[in-house]
Design an enzyme around this catalytic site. Structure first.
Site, mmCIF file in Angstrom:
data_model
loop_
_atom_site.group_PDB
_atom_site.id
_atom_site.type_symbol
_atom_site.label_atom_id
_atom_site.label_comp_id
_atom_site.label_asym_id
_atom_site.label_seq_id
_atom_site.Cartn_x
_atom_site.Cartn_y
_atom_site.Cartn_z
ATOM 1 C CE LYS A 1 -53.575 13.386 42.345
ATOM 2 N NZ LYS A 1 -52.862 13.050 41.191
ATOM 3 C CE LYS B 1 -48.011 15.649 46.987
ATOM 4 N NZ LYS B 1 -48.158 14.381 46.241
ATOM 5 C CE LYS C 1 -47.352 18.288 39.390
ATOM 6 N NZ LYS C 1 -46.169 17.630 38.929
HETATM 7 P P1 TYM Z 1 -45.499 13.079 40.578
HETATM 8 O O1 TYM Z 1 -45.574 13.410 39.178
HETATM 9 O O2 TYM Z 1 -46.585 13.370 41.326
HETATM 10 O O3 TYM Z 1 -44.112 13.393 41.337
HETATM 11 C C1 TYM Z 1 -42.926 12.945 40.718
HETATM 12 C C2 TYM Z 1 -42.003 12.835 41.732
HETATM 13 O O4 TYM Z 1 -41.772 13.867 42.511
HETATM 14 C C3 TYM Z 1 -41.812 13.426 43.904
HETATM 15 N N1 TYM Z 1 -42.639 14.504 44.693
HETATM 16 C C4 TYM Z 1 -42.018 14.836 45.917
HETATM 17 N N2 TYM Z 1 -41.056 14.572 46.807
HETATM 18 C C5 TYM Z 1 -40.828 15.093 47.988
HETATM 19 N N3 TYM Z 1 -41.637 16.112 48.357
HETATM 20 C C6 TYM Z 1 -42.887 16.584 47.692
HETATM 21 N N4 TYM Z 1 -43.683 17.690 48.048
HETATM 22 C C7 TYM Z 1 -42.977 15.767 46.270
HETATM 23 N N5 TYM Z 1 -44.035 16.066 45.299
HETATM 24 C C8 TYM Z 1 -43.656 15.095 44.475
HETATM 25 C C9 TYM Z 1 -42.862 12.269 43.931
HETATM 26 O O5 TYM Z 1 -42.784 11.402 45.024
HETATM 27 C C10 TYM Z 1 -42.410 11.512 42.649
HETATM 28 O O6 TYM Z 1 -41.256 10.816 42.841
HETATM 29 N N6 TYM Z 1 -47.264 8.585 40.053
HETATM 30 C C11 TYM Z 1 -46.132 9.295 39.854
HETATM 31 C C12 TYM Z 1 -45.362 9.062 38.445
HETATM 32 C C13 TYM Z 1 -45.331 8.100 37.986
HETATM 33 C C14 TYM Z 1 -44.073 6.907 38.481
HETATM 34 C C15 TYM Z 1 -44.331 6.084 37.437
HETATM 35 C C16 TYM Z 1 -43.112 7.408 39.644
HETATM 36 C C17 TYM Z 1 -45.960 7.218 36.927
HETATM 37 N N7 TYM Z 1 -45.394 6.103 36.703
HETATM 38 C C18 TYM Z 1 -43.497 4.822 37.806
HETATM 39 C C19 TYM Z 1 -42.360 5.898 39.626
HETATM 40 C C20 TYM Z 1 -42.479 4.797 38.707
HETATM 41 C C21 TYM Z 1 -46.350 10.673 40.386
HETATM 42 O O7 TYM Z 1 -47.531 11.075 40.248
HETATM 43 O O8 TYM Z 1 -45.464 11.505 40.665
#
Ligand code: TYM
Length: 336
Positions: free
Chosen positions: A120, A202, A205
């Site tokens: 990032k 990956k 969005k």
């Molecule tokens: P985020 O918001 O980017 O994504 C949310 C969830 O979706 C999963 N994900 C994917 N899984 C499979 N293939 C993909 N292409 C893909 N893109 C996204 C992510 O692994 C995630 O589970 N830091 C985290 C949010 C967060 C969080 C937490 C998660 C904040 N605090 C505490 C668990 C526990 C994030 O940015 O996910």
């Protein structure tokens, strides 16, 4: 002898999602589908991680809209706010507060190794802010406040979860038992959904190529069109394997959506062309997403009803978060 099952405590689950833009099929298959499936068996807490979203620059009006929209989408997916705790992260102040305590117990070197930070900071080179750097500490706070046994996430969050575990173990060793050390819960199929245009990236969005990702709220025609344009290869066979990354990604998606095994899918499309296969994948995804979109379109209309739910959710969450936070404060030596 008859056992009173009501006395058996359910295991706890916690997970969050960022409200940064439209949610994708990757979010759905990698994480949200599991959230929905886990809500009967586990005591679940789910949040819209809005504080995380400002590690990159956000337009205020859009951010507000996306927070509502993400909360509404979680409801549309079938996450029951009665059965679970469903809230917006910034409404529970202990997340930011615990994050400070944990920051002072996390090393600069540990954070520097986080691959997502490296990626990032290259992508947002003009805004490599301290929040982007220490983001996994806030994520650790999100998790540890609720003492979950399991954290359902996609594979890309595994490293962040490992650091949350390290932070918890270190804190407990230094100050005494405060936090539960959680286990990641990563789906067997769908944990890493790749871009439809570049199967080495990956699905995300933030990808500027709009054909590379499917939004949960895309309409049927758009979903099918994006799958029709998905990159494949010249081998002309529906087989899972390293030499066919595009096709393998489509097989994974089809398997996650339909529940069919890879072998069943390979058999189903034996002797058929990529056109047939891509259409079948597109249609299965569109069929899975259509009821979610229909429910979402209704839910988002009533902001007042949403407000009641997210306020109740925050109250439930804060009740738990306060207890853990004060325990941690006390152990560290604060007057509480
Ligand atoms: P985020 O918001 O980017 O994504 C949310 C969830 O979706 C999963 N994900 C994917 N899984 C499979 N293939 C993909 N292409 C893909 N893109 C996204 C992510 O692994 C995630 O589970 N830091 C985290 C949010 C967060 C969080 C937490 C998660 C904040 N605090 C505490 C668990 C526990 C994030 O940015 O996910």
């Amino acid at each position: 002898m008859c056992q009173n099952t009501q006395n058996i405590e359910k295991k706890r689950v916690l997970s969050c999602i960022q409200p940064s833009g439209m949610l994708t099929l990757g979010n759905y298959l990698g994480a949200l589908k599991n959230w929905v499936n886990m809500q009967d068996e586990f005591d679940c807490t789910f949040a819209v991680a809005d504080l995380h979203a400002i590690t990159v620059r956000q337009d205020p009006a859009k951010l507000r809209q996306q927070i509502y929209s993400t909360y509404a989408l979680l409801l549309a997916l079938g996450i029951d706010p009665e059965k679970n705790t469903l809230f917006i992260q910034s409404h529970v102040p202990q997340h930011a507060q615990l994050s400070w305590l944990l920051s002072c117990n996390t090393q600069f070197g540990e954070m520097s190794r986080m691959t997502q930070f490296k990626d990032k900071s290259l992508k947002h080179a003009n805004n490599v802010n301290v929040g982007l750097f220490s983001y996994p500490v806030l994520m650790a706070a999100d998790i540890l406040l609720y003492k979950p046994d399991l954290v359902p996430v996609g594979a890309d969050q595994k490293q962040h979860l490992e650091i949350a575990r390290d932070i918890a173990i270190r804190f407990n060793n230094l100050y005494g038992d405060v936090f539960t050390v959680p286990e990641p819960y990563i789906a067997k199929t769908g944990a890493r959904v790749m871009s439809l245009q570049d199967p080495f990236k990956k699905m995300s969005k933030s990808d500027e190529n709009l054909n590379s990702w499917v939004a949960i709220l895309d309409d049927k025609d758009t979903v099918i069109r994006k799958f029709k344009r998905a990159v494949t290869d010249s081998l002309g066979q529906v087989k899972f394997g390293e030499e066919q990354p595009g096709i393998s990604n489509l097989i994974t998606i089809y398997s996650a959506v339909t529940g069919k095994s890879v072998a069943e899918i390979e058999k189903e499309f034996e002797g058929k062309g990529y056109g047939d296969f891509k259409l079948a994948v597109g249609e299965s995804v569109a069929d899975a997403l259509a009821p979610i979109k229909a429910a979402y379109d209704e839910i988002i209309k009533d902001k007042k009803a949403l407000e009641v739910l997210y306020k109740e959710g925050a109250q439930k969450a804060e009740y738990v978060a306060r207890k853990t936070y004060f325990k941690a404060m006390k152990k560290v030596g604060f007057v509480v």
